[in-house]
Design an enzyme around this catalytic site. Structure first.
Site, PDB file in Angstrom:
ATOM      1  N   TRP A 151      55.083  89.565  45.049  1.00  0.00           N
ATOM      2  CA  TRP A 151      54.100  89.149  44.053  1.00  0.00           C
ATOM      3  C   TRP A 151      52.988  90.161  43.832  1.00  0.00           C
ATOM      4  CZ3 TRP A 151      49.745  89.233  46.876  1.00  0.00           C
ATOM      5  CH2 TRP A 151      49.815  88.883  48.220  1.00  0.00           C
ATOM      6  N   ASN A 152      52.921  91.204  44.664  1.00  0.00           N
ATOM      7  CA  ASN A 152      51.671  91.990  44.604  1.00  0.00           C
ATOM      8  C   ASN A 152      51.588  92.984  43.457  1.00  0.00           C
ATOM      9  OD1 ASN A 152      53.539  93.577  46.010  1.00  0.00           O
ATOM     10  ND2 ASN A 152      51.903  94.767  46.938  1.00  0.00           N
ATOM     11  N   LYS A 175      65.198  88.890  40.640  1.00  0.00           N
ATOM     12  CA  LYS A 175      64.470  87.677  41.017  1.00  0.00           C
ATOM     13  C   LYS A 175      63.045  88.079  41.394  1.00  0.00           C
ATOM     14  CE  LYS A 175      63.227  85.380  44.593  1.00  0.00           C
ATOM     15  NZ  LYS A 175      61.958  84.788  44.153  1.00  0.00           N
ATOM     16  N   GLY A 229      59.457  93.542  49.864  1.00  0.00           N
ATOM     17  CA  GLY A 229      58.773  92.352  50.379  1.00  0.00           C
ATOM     18  C   GLY A 229      58.433  92.548  51.840  1.00  0.00           C
ATOM     19  N   GLY A 230      58.232  91.445  52.543  1.00  0.00           N
ATOM     20  CA  GLY A 230      57.841  91.522  53.946  1.00  0.00           C
ATOM     21  C   GLY A 230      59.021  91.897  54.842  1.00  0.00           C
ATOM     22  N   GLU A 251      62.173  97.998  50.819  1.00  0.00           N
ATOM     23  CA  GLU A 251      60.793  98.507  50.811  1.00  0.00           C
ATOM     24  C   GLU A 251      59.943  97.417  51.444  1.00  0.00           C
ATOM     25  OE1 GLU A 251      59.737 101.405  49.917  1.00  0.00           O
ATOM     26  OE2 GLU A 251      61.511 102.164  48.879  1.00  0.00           O
ATOM     27  N   LEU A 252      59.457  97.665  52.658  1.00  0.00           N
ATOM     28  CA  LEU A 252      58.865  96.563  53.426  1.00  0.00           C
ATOM     29  C   LEU A 252      57.379  96.771  53.711  1.00  0.00           C
ATOM     30  CD1 LEU A 252      61.941  96.163  55.806  1.00  0.00           C
ATOM     31  CD2 LEU A 252      61.500  95.006  53.637  1.00  0.00           C
ATOM     32  N   CYS A 285      51.181  97.222  50.114  1.00  0.00           N
ATOM     33  CA  CYS A 285      51.986  97.572  51.290  1.00  0.00           C
ATOM     34  C   CYS A 285      51.452  98.832  51.957  1.00  0.00           C
ATOM     35  CB  CYS A 285      53.438  97.752  50.873  1.00  0.00           C
ATOM     36  SG  CYS A 285      53.645  98.871  49.484  1.00  0.00           S
ATOM     37  N   GLU A 386      50.642  93.066  59.955  1.00  0.00           N
ATOM     38  CA  GLU A 386      50.188  93.245  58.574  1.00  0.00           C
ATOM     39  C   GLU A 386      49.419  92.007  58.103  1.00  0.00           C
ATOM     40  OE1 GLU A 386      53.136  93.103  55.387  1.00  0.00           O
ATOM     41  OE2 GLU A 386      52.224  94.907  54.530  1.00  0.00           O
TER      42      GLU A 386
HETATM   43  P1  NDP Z   1      58.183  88.083  50.862  1.00  0.00           P
HETATM   44  O1  NDP Z   1      59.015  88.848  51.813  1.00  0.00           O
HETATM   45  O2  NDP Z   1      57.695  86.758  51.251  1.00  0.00           O
HETATM   46  O3  NDP Z   1      58.964  87.864  49.480  1.00  0.00           O
HETATM   47  C1  NDP Z   1      59.499  88.931  48.743  1.00  0.00           C
HETATM   48  C2  NDP Z   1      60.534  88.382  47.780  1.00  0.00           C
HETATM   49  O4  NDP Z   1      61.640  87.869  48.529  1.00  0.00           O
HETATM   50  C3  NDP Z   1      60.035  87.225  46.917  1.00  0.00           C
HETATM   51  O5  NDP Z   1      60.633  87.307  45.640  1.00  0.00           O
HETATM   52  C4  NDP Z   1      60.561  86.016  47.679  1.00  0.00           C
HETATM   53  O6  NDP Z   1      60.681  84.880  46.876  1.00  0.00           O
HETATM   54  C5  NDP Z   1      61.914  86.541  48.110  1.00  0.00           C
HETATM   55  N1  NDP Z   1      62.518  85.822  49.220  1.00  0.00           N
HETATM   56  C6  NDP Z   1      61.922  85.080  50.185  1.00  0.00           C
HETATM   57  N2  NDP Z   1      62.852  84.585  51.050  1.00  0.00           N
HETATM   58  C7  NDP Z   1      64.053  85.039  50.625  1.00  0.00           C
HETATM   59  C8  NDP Z   1      65.397  84.883  51.084  1.00  0.00           C
HETATM   60  N3  NDP Z   1      65.668  84.173  52.179  1.00  0.00           N
HETATM   61  N4  NDP Z   1      66.397  85.482  50.397  1.00  0.00           N
HETATM   62  C9  NDP Z   1      66.138  86.224  49.309  1.00  0.00           C
HETATM   63  N5  NDP Z   1      64.888  86.389  48.797  1.00  0.00           N
HETATM   64  C10 NDP Z   1      63.858  85.819  49.459  1.00  0.00           C
HETATM   65  O7  NDP Z   1      56.983  89.062  50.460  1.00  0.00           O
HETATM   66  P2  NDP Z   1      55.733  88.745  49.552  1.00  0.00           P
HETATM   67  O8  NDP Z   1      56.163  88.320  48.199  1.00  0.00           O
HETATM   68  O9  NDP Z   1      54.801  87.867  50.328  1.00  0.00           O
HETATM   69  O10 NDP Z   1      55.102  90.216  49.404  1.00  0.00           O
HETATM   70  C11 NDP Z   1      54.307  90.792  50.356  1.00  0.00           C
HETATM   71  C12 NDP Z   1      55.101  91.744  51.249  1.00  0.00           C
HETATM   72  O11 NDP Z   1      55.734  92.741  50.467  1.00  0.00           O
HETATM   73  C13 NDP Z   1      54.200  92.495  52.204  1.00  0.00           C
HETATM   74  O12 NDP Z   1      54.775  92.515  53.492  1.00  0.00           O
HETATM   75  C14 NDP Z   1      54.165  93.900  51.627  1.00  0.00           C
HETATM   76  O13 NDP Z   1      53.885  94.906  52.562  1.00  0.00           O
HETATM   77  C15 NDP Z   1      55.537  94.037  51.032  1.00  0.00           C
HETATM   78  N6  NDP Z   1      55.558  95.068  50.016  1.00  0.00           N
HETATM   79  C16 NDP Z   1      56.206  96.255  50.267  1.00  0.00           C
HETATM   80  C17 NDP Z   1      56.171  97.294  49.339  1.00  0.00           C
HETATM   81  C18 NDP Z   1      56.892  98.584  49.592  1.00  0.00           C
HETATM   82  O14 NDP Z   1      57.172  99.283  48.620  1.00  0.00           O
HETATM   83  N7  NDP Z   1      57.204  98.960  50.820  1.00  0.00           N
HETATM   84  C19 NDP Z   1      55.439  97.167  48.093  1.00  0.00           C
HETATM   85  C20 NDP Z   1      54.819  95.881  47.916  1.00  0.00           C
HETATM   86  C21 NDP Z   1      54.879  94.873  48.846  1.00  0.00           C
HETATM   87  P3  NDP Z   1      59.500  83.782  46.891  1.00  0.00           P
HETATM   88  O15 NDP Z   1      58.278  84.444  46.395  1.00  0.00           O
HETATM   89  O16 NDP Z   1      60.001  82.746  45.995  1.00  0.00           O
HETATM   90  O17 NDP Z   1      59.382  83.341  48.333  1.00  0.00           O
END
Ligand code: NDP
Length: 496
Positions: A151-152, A175, A229-230, A251-252, A285, A386
């Protein structure tokens, strides 16, 4: 209230179940639009559309020059609608309008750059040791790609994936995060639909991680998953995707060290520390959330940093003068506050902020004051985990050796900052820090030309730069025998 549909196979559709969920403005906390709640049925529909577009549609067969032309059109449409797309992101995500103006202004470059690379994907003729054979390597698109984004920075992070994938000739299902789907849907309407991309090349399934994300990640017709994501979710996605041998890039998260030596230009470093942790409300991130300060300048630096951070203007993200906006999601808001308690419980000293911001302080619904902790040691949870918010941990170090040791003593390895006037030290630190990006005398700079990604628990693979397109291609080796057949059929035909 606006009502969005989602975009599958070039058409605007509701979720098959008819279900929707609300998205809200994190500044006011008020819902402002409804979004389709897609499930497995919609995911199947979207992946089938992407698969048809890949197997039978014109996109992968089109000349790369023609693909590049459509991508340039996408770039021009982003330029045309940049302001509107930025405003939607501000409303749905709480990002600052000033940050969004910069992001949407720069986003077209990804499509120009990768559109330009589309007709520069080249195979090779390889001179194996069998002169009767003509041997060459073809570079082919991997197929249907699933993108899962956080979402960020919803639009920018989708762009980083879409541009190289489309240039390679792949088709895509995205998604977005359930918290911030609106900007991507607007992007489909204003940019993708108008660009001349054939139906099914880019599709969107909006919804929740477990309900929408998992069927996408496990779908047998998806060849590649690109996830941002995370780290915990990333590990789960990696595990799920492994069952059907998909290619995966991740990308975490991060806990990046921003390291300040006593030979730095102090004011630049103070500004760099602020930029590292309070820009984007710390919801990035690459946040420089561990500030490593050389002992000799610690007290003076903290004094200047607190003075500067105190002046940060909290408020309505839609106003140009605002510098710190809301936290985007309620769970994230709770998580940040809980980490502030954890830090206090661990004995760190709170020298600024340390809780929610009131209305008088510029706060709206989900605001956390810029928060600084001193007296942190690298073993504390506040130093290792984090937070993803405006919370800075300051750790002292003696010398270069100790700075490197602390910087690398962490599971993550996404970014790092170094502040020094010594060229020798700058190169030495860049070489020794285990992170995908090292900034020296700057912080949070990104470009479509520079690879971006993480060491260790911060990810797998790289986005941006020429190498990103490799993640969407696979090699095929072709052997054409121009000589006689026959020979011993039970012995491998080795070269040489
Ligand atoms: P999440 O890991 O919670 O979610 C990321 C995405 O994964 C969302 O679309 C989420 O959907 C989806 N998701 C959640 N559970 C599942 C699953 N079991 N299977 C498939 N998809 C799933 O991260 P956030 O959205 O909270 O974002 C913050 C994180 O992202 C931070 O840790 C940050 O560091 C990282 N990030 C990394 C970047 C990089 O380039 N390295 C850049 C930006 C952020 P839903 O929202 O519906 O739960």
């Amino acid at each position: 209230m606006l009502t969005y549909q989602t975009y599958i196979d070039g058409k605007w559709v509701d979720a098959a179940s008819g279900k929707t969920f609300q998205t809200f403005d994190p500044y006011t906390g008020e819902p402002w639009a409804s979004i389709p709640e897609c499930d497995k049925v919609d995911v199947d529909r979207a992946v089938e559309a992407a698969s048809r577009a890949f197997e039978a549609g014109p996109w992968p067969k089109m000349t790369p020059t023609a693909r590049g032309r459509i991508m340039r059109r996408i770039a021009q449409l982003i330029e045309k609608h940049a302001e509107h797309l930025g405003q939607i992101e501000v409303r749905d995500n709480g990002k600052l309008i000033s940050e969004m103006a910069a992001q949407t202004k720069y986003m077209p470059e990804w499509f120009y750059y990768y559109g330009g690379l589309a007709d520069k994907i080249q195979g090779a003729v390889v001179p194996v040791d069998r002169p009767e054979h003509f041997t060459y390597i073809l570079r082919e698109p991997v197929g249907v790609c699933a993108f899962i984004t956080p979402w960020n920075s919803p639009l920018m992070l989708a762009t980083w994936k879409m541009a190289p994938a489309l240039a390679a000739g792949c088709t895509v299902v995205i998604k977005p995060s359930e918290f911030t789907s609106a900007s991507l849907l607007e992007f489909m309407k204003l940019v993708i639909e108008e660009s001349g991309l054939p139906p099914g090349v880019v599709n969107v399934v909006t919804g929740y991680g477990a309900v929408t994300g998992e069927p996408l990640v496990t779908h047998p017709k998806v060849a590649k998953v690109a996830f941002t994501g995370g780290s915990v979710t990333g590990a789960r996605v990696n595990e799920l995707a492994a069952k059907t041998f998909k290619k995966v890039s991740l990308e975490l998260g991060g806990k990046s060290p921003n390291i300040v030596f006593d030979d730095c230009i102090l004011d630049d470093a103070v500004s760099g520390a602020v930029s590292g942790i309070f820009a984007a409300t710390g919801q990035t991130c690459i946040a420089g959330s561990r500030l490593l300060l050389q002992e000799s300048i610690h007290d003076k630096f903290v004094e200047k940093l607190v003075a500067m951070a105190k002046t940060a203007r909290l408020g309505n993200p839609a106003l140009a003068e605002t510098q710190v906006g809301p936290v985007t999601t309620p769970p994230q808001y709770q998580k940040i506050l809980s980490y502030i308690d954890i830090a206090k419980g661990e004995g760190a000293k709170c020298v600024l902020g340390g809780g929610p911001a009131t209305k008088e302080e510029g706060g709206g619904k989900y605001f956390v004051k810029p928060t600084i902790f001193t007296g942190v040691n690298n073993k504390m949870r506040i130093a290792q985990e984090e937070v993803f918010g405006p919370v800075l941990s300051i750790i002292k170090f003696k010398d270069e050796e100790e700075a490197v040791q602390i910087a690398n003593d962490i599971a993550y390895g996404l970014g790092a900052g170094v502040w020094t006037q010594s060229v020798k030290r700058a190169h030495a630190m860049a070489a020794r820090i285990k992170a995908g990006t090292v900034w020296v005398n700057t912080y949070r700079a990104v470009s479509f030309l520079m690879p971006f990604g993480g060491y260790k628990a911060s990810g797998l693979g790289r986005e941006n730069g020429a190498e990103a397109i490799e993640g969407y291609l696979q090699s095929k080796s072709v052997w054409i025998n121009n000589g006689p057949g026959g020979g011993n059929p039970f012995v491998m035909k080795t070269a040489g």
